[in-house]
Design an enzyme around this catalytic site. Structure first.
Site, PDB file in Angstrom:
ATOM      1  N   PHE A  16      -0.356  35.252  56.518  1.00  0.00           N
ATOM      2  CA  PHE A  16      -1.183  36.440  56.780  1.00  0.00           C
ATOM      3  C   PHE A  16      -2.453  36.262  55.951  1.00  0.00           C
ATOM      4  O   PHE A  16      -2.387  36.290  54.719  1.00  0.00           O
ATOM      5  CB  PHE A  16      -0.379  37.648  56.303  1.00  0.00           C
ATOM      6  CG  PHE A  16      -0.987  39.008  56.498  1.00  0.00           C
ATOM      7  CD1 PHE A  16      -1.092  39.571  57.765  1.00  0.00           C
ATOM      8  CD2 PHE A  16      -1.405  39.759  55.405  1.00  0.00           C
ATOM      9  CE1 PHE A  16      -1.598  40.858  57.929  1.00  0.00           C
ATOM     10  CE2 PHE A  16      -1.906  41.052  55.563  1.00  0.00           C
ATOM     11  CZ  PHE A  16      -2.002  41.597  56.831  1.00  0.00           C
ATOM     12  N   ALA A  17      -3.589  36.058  56.627  1.00  0.00           N
ATOM     13  CA  ALA A  17      -4.823  35.723  55.902  1.00  0.00           C
ATOM     14  C   ALA A  17      -5.794  36.908  55.960  1.00  0.00           C
ATOM     15  O   ALA A  17      -6.600  37.023  56.888  1.00  0.00           O
ATOM     16  CB  ALA A  17      -5.439  34.465  56.492  1.00  0.00           C
ATOM     17  N   LEU A  18      -5.674  37.769  54.952  1.00  0.00           N
ATOM     18  CA  LEU A  18      -6.496  38.987  54.911  1.00  0.00           C
ATOM     19  C   LEU A  18      -7.453  38.962  53.714  1.00  0.00           C
ATOM     20  O   LEU A  18      -8.648  39.187  53.865  1.00  0.00           O
ATOM     21  CB  LEU A  18      -5.559  40.209  54.826  1.00  0.00           C
ATOM     22  CG  LEU A  18      -6.194  41.590  54.788  1.00  0.00           C
ATOM     23  CD1 LEU A  18      -6.925  41.888  56.099  1.00  0.00           C
ATOM     24  CD2 LEU A  18      -5.135  42.687  54.554  1.00  0.00           C
TER      25      LEU A  18
ATOM     26  N   GLU B 239      -9.930  38.129  50.580  1.00  0.00           N
ATOM     27  CA  GLU B 239     -11.059  37.216  50.385  1.00  0.00           C
ATOM     28  C   GLU B 239     -11.487  37.277  48.929  1.00  0.00           C
ATOM     29  O   GLU B 239     -11.123  38.216  48.209  1.00  0.00           O
ATOM     30  CB  GLU B 239     -12.229  37.640  51.282  1.00  0.00           C
ATOM     31  CG  GLU B 239     -11.897  37.507  52.748  1.00  0.00           C
ATOM     32  CD  GLU B 239     -13.108  37.748  53.652  1.00  0.00           C
ATOM     33  OE1 GLU B 239     -14.230  37.964  53.129  1.00  0.00           O
ATOM     34  OE2 GLU B 239     -12.904  37.712  54.874  1.00  0.00           O
TER      35      GLU B 239
ATOM     36  N   GLN C 255      15.049  42.732  27.033  1.00  0.00           N
ATOM     37  CA  GLN C 255      15.324  43.259  25.689  1.00  0.00           C
ATOM     38  C   GLN C 255      16.822  43.164  25.357  1.00  0.00           C
ATOM     39  O   GLN C 255      17.198  42.746  24.267  1.00  0.00           O
ATOM     40  CB  GLN C 255      14.847  44.728  25.624  1.00  0.00           C
ATOM     41  CG  GLN C 255      14.592  45.231  24.232  1.00  0.00           C
ATOM     42  CD  GLN C 255      13.375  44.544  23.579  1.00  0.00           C
ATOM     43  OE1 GLN C 255      12.568  43.928  24.254  1.00  0.00           O
ATOM     44  NE2 GLN C 255      13.303  44.619  22.268  1.00  0.00           N
TER      45      GLN C 255
ATOM     46  N   GLU D 170      -0.065  42.835  48.653  1.00  0.00           N
ATOM     47  CA  GLU D 170       0.124  43.841  49.721  1.00  0.00           C
ATOM     48  C   GLU D 170      -0.253  45.241  49.256  1.00  0.00           C
ATOM     49  O   GLU D 170       0.404  46.235  49.603  1.00  0.00           O
ATOM     50  CB  GLU D 170       1.549  43.784  50.288  1.00  0.00           C
ATOM     51  CG  GLU D 170       1.741  42.547  51.145  1.00  0.00           C
ATOM     52  CD  GLU D 170       3.088  42.467  51.790  1.00  0.00           C
ATOM     53  OE1 GLU D 170       3.508  43.456  52.405  1.00  0.00           O
ATOM     54  OE2 GLU D 170       3.714  41.393  51.684  1.00  0.00           O
TER      55      GLU D 170
ATOM     56  N   ARG E 187       5.150  46.947  53.553  1.00  0.00           N
ATOM     57  CA  ARG E 187       5.085  47.439  52.164  1.00  0.00           C
ATOM     58  C   ARG E 187       6.450  47.936  51.678  1.00  0.00           C
ATOM     59  O   ARG E 187       6.808  47.718  50.525  1.00  0.00           O
ATOM     60  CB  ARG E 187       4.037  48.552  52.041  1.00  0.00           C
ATOM     61  CG  ARG E 187       2.662  47.979  51.812  1.00  0.00           C
ATOM     62  CD  ARG E 187       1.613  49.036  51.634  1.00  0.00           C
ATOM     63  NE  ARG E 187       0.313  48.406  51.434  1.00  0.00           N
ATOM     64  CZ  ARG E 187      -0.835  48.956  51.747  1.00  0.00           C
ATOM     65  NH1 ARG E 187      -0.865  50.166  52.294  1.00  0.00           N
ATOM     66  NH2 ARG E 187      -1.971  48.313  51.523  1.00  0.00           N
TER      67      ARG E 187
ATOM     68  N   ILE F 273      -3.665  33.263  49.781  1.00  0.00           N
ATOM     69  CA  ILE F 273      -2.898  33.246  51.030  1.00  0.00           C
ATOM     70  C   ILE F 273      -1.551  32.569  50.791  1.00  0.00           C
ATOM     71  O   ILE F 273      -1.475  31.338  50.600  1.00  0.00           O
ATOM     72  CB  ILE F 273      -3.702  32.538  52.159  1.00  0.00           C
ATOM     73  CG1 ILE F 273      -5.099  33.186  52.290  1.00  0.00           C
ATOM     74  CG2 ILE F 273      -2.924  32.600  53.471  1.00  0.00           C
ATOM     75  CD1 ILE F 273      -5.108  34.703  52.442  1.00  0.00           C
TER      76      ILE F 273
END
Ligand code: COS
Length: 394
Positions: free
Chosen positions: A125-127, A129, A337, A364, A243, A159
């Site tokens: 998914f190339a969104l 920049e 911890q 995302e 999401r 990406i």
């Protein structure tokens, strides 16, 4: 033993429960993978998951196009993440990478899905920049119409699967209008002329990641997904589905950290008694259990709402991702911890969870962006209700 009681919640149908149990048994046999070479590991995980049928929920079936089953996506990510973060990554990217095609693709474009669901092609998914990660509407990359083609110029970065993907879903400015309404989505095969990997990016929890360069990449007009100018809405609709699944992966990491902590608290002796008898340790365990259950409720509420036919679950999905990822970070920090020195020792499961979780609060849609998204939806809903009331009074 991991808590499985959530599977009895009314959000699920028998097929979800059966899938979760079978997948858990499969994971116990086949995971974790050898992460030494992440490219090779991802390729073989995609192949293995596809071969054994676990990638089916990542895309609609071209022959039988039922909608994406978001509960199935979430259960799968949660289960895989509990066993192996890289296996979750391999699964998730097959879904995110092809989400636009599943939701908006033509029959011709959907032919790719037969390959991605079978693990025979890897998607991305190339969104994002360099200048626009959170501010998607401000992207620079252009797609210029030239006869029956579009020519893509610009850069994409961060990406996932960059460098090993066979196909990229790429978002670029086509200029129908300024901002969000002038972006379109394209299906670009990795071997397109002019598409190169400009840089491989290394991160604290390694997975294939790259900056891509597009120089005069020509694709036919039929490579456009959806209509001209619809790219922003397509990207947001895909994120509405995926999401919640990021939240589910975080939940899987948190559950694993919790299980390891309970084991440790029972086994490790301090001041003559197991750690679990110290009230301060009980306090940590109680907070971890509470955060895990609350996250699960938000995730499966969002997934169930989408599966029940809601057109948009922007608010629910943003809440699920924000809460589950932020709280998983806290749960895992507590686990570190409770494990003392072992918690930061390279190669320990809790140490790797500590590195794995961090990026989920960024990609995302960073936690800060999710807050913006939630607030906007809440305010828009209030305004809508007010307008409806005023309409009734007139
Ligand atoms: N589904 C469908 N349509 C949507 C939508 C959604 N979830 N969200 C927004 N839209 C529509 C809006 O309704 C609006 O259309 P109309 O004007 O016709 O109503 C249009 O898209 C523009 O929306 P908006 O004005 O909210 O755009 P912004 O540029 O202000 O959006 C945010 C800002 C922060 C919400 C958006 O850029 C975002 O989600 N950013 C994070 C992106 C991200 O996740 N990046 C990581 C890369 S992927 S690893």
């Amino acid at each position: 033993m991991p808590d499985r009681s959530f599977l009895d919640w009314p959000f699920f149908e028998p097929r979800h429960r059966e899938w979760a149990e079978k997948l858990d048994a499969w994971c116990a046999q086949n995971l974790p993978a050898d992460h030494h070479d992440v490219d090779a590991a991802c390729r073989s995980l995609v192949d293995l998951l596809g071969r054994d049928g676990w990638l089916k929920p990542t895309a609609v079936d071209a022959a039988n196009p039922a909608p994406l089953d978001v509960r199935m996506l979430c259960i799968t990510r949660e289960t895989l993440a509990r066993h192996d973060g890289l296996a979750d990554f391999a699964f998730a990217m097959q879904g995110l990478g092809t989400g636009a095609i599943s939701l908006f693709g033509t029959d011709g474009q959907k032919r790719w899905l037969e390959k991605t669901r079978a693990g025979k092609a890897i998607s991305a998914f190339a969104l994002s920049e360099p200048r626009s990660g959170s501010d998607v509407a401000n992207m620079d990359m252009t797609a210029t119409k030239d006869g029956d083609s579009y020519v893509l110029d610009g850069e994409k970065t961060w990406i996932s699967n960059g460098g090993i993907a066979d196909l990229y879903v790429v978002f670029a400015r086509t200029g129908e209008a300024p901002g969000a309404k002038g972006i379109s989505a394209f299906l670009v095969p990795a071997d397109a002329n002019g598409l190169t990997v400009a840089e491989r990016l290394e991160v604290i929890a390694p997975h294939p990641l790259a900056r891509l360069s597009f120089e005069g990449v020509r694709v036919p007009a039929s490579a456009m997904i959806g209509r001209p100018g619809e790219g922003f809405k397509i990207a947001m609709s895909v994120l509405d589905v995926f999401r919640s699944t990021v939240g589910a992966a975080a939940l899987g990491f948190a559950r694993r950290a919790f299980d390891e902590s309970v084991k440790r608290a029972g086994e490790r002796k301090l001041f003559g008694a197991p750690l679990a008898e110290l009230q301060m340790v009980q306090g940590h365990l109680a907070e971890m259990a509470l955060d895990i259950d609350a996250a699960a409720l938000l995730i499966y509420r969002a997934a169930w709402t989408k599966d029940s036919g809601a057109a948009r679950v922007t608010r629910e999905a943003a809440m699920a991702k924000l809460f589950a990822t932020d709280k998983a970070q806290e749960v895992i920090d507590k686990a570190v911890q409770l494990h003392g020195g072992d918690g930061v020792r390279k190669g320990h499961i809790v140490e790797s969870l500590y590195r794995e979780i961090r990026a989920l609060r960024i990609y995302e849609g960073a936690s800060d962006v999710q807050k913006v998204v939630i607030a906007r939806q809440v305010l828009a809903d209030v305004q809508k209700t007010q307008r409806q009331r005023e309409g009734l009074r007139r």
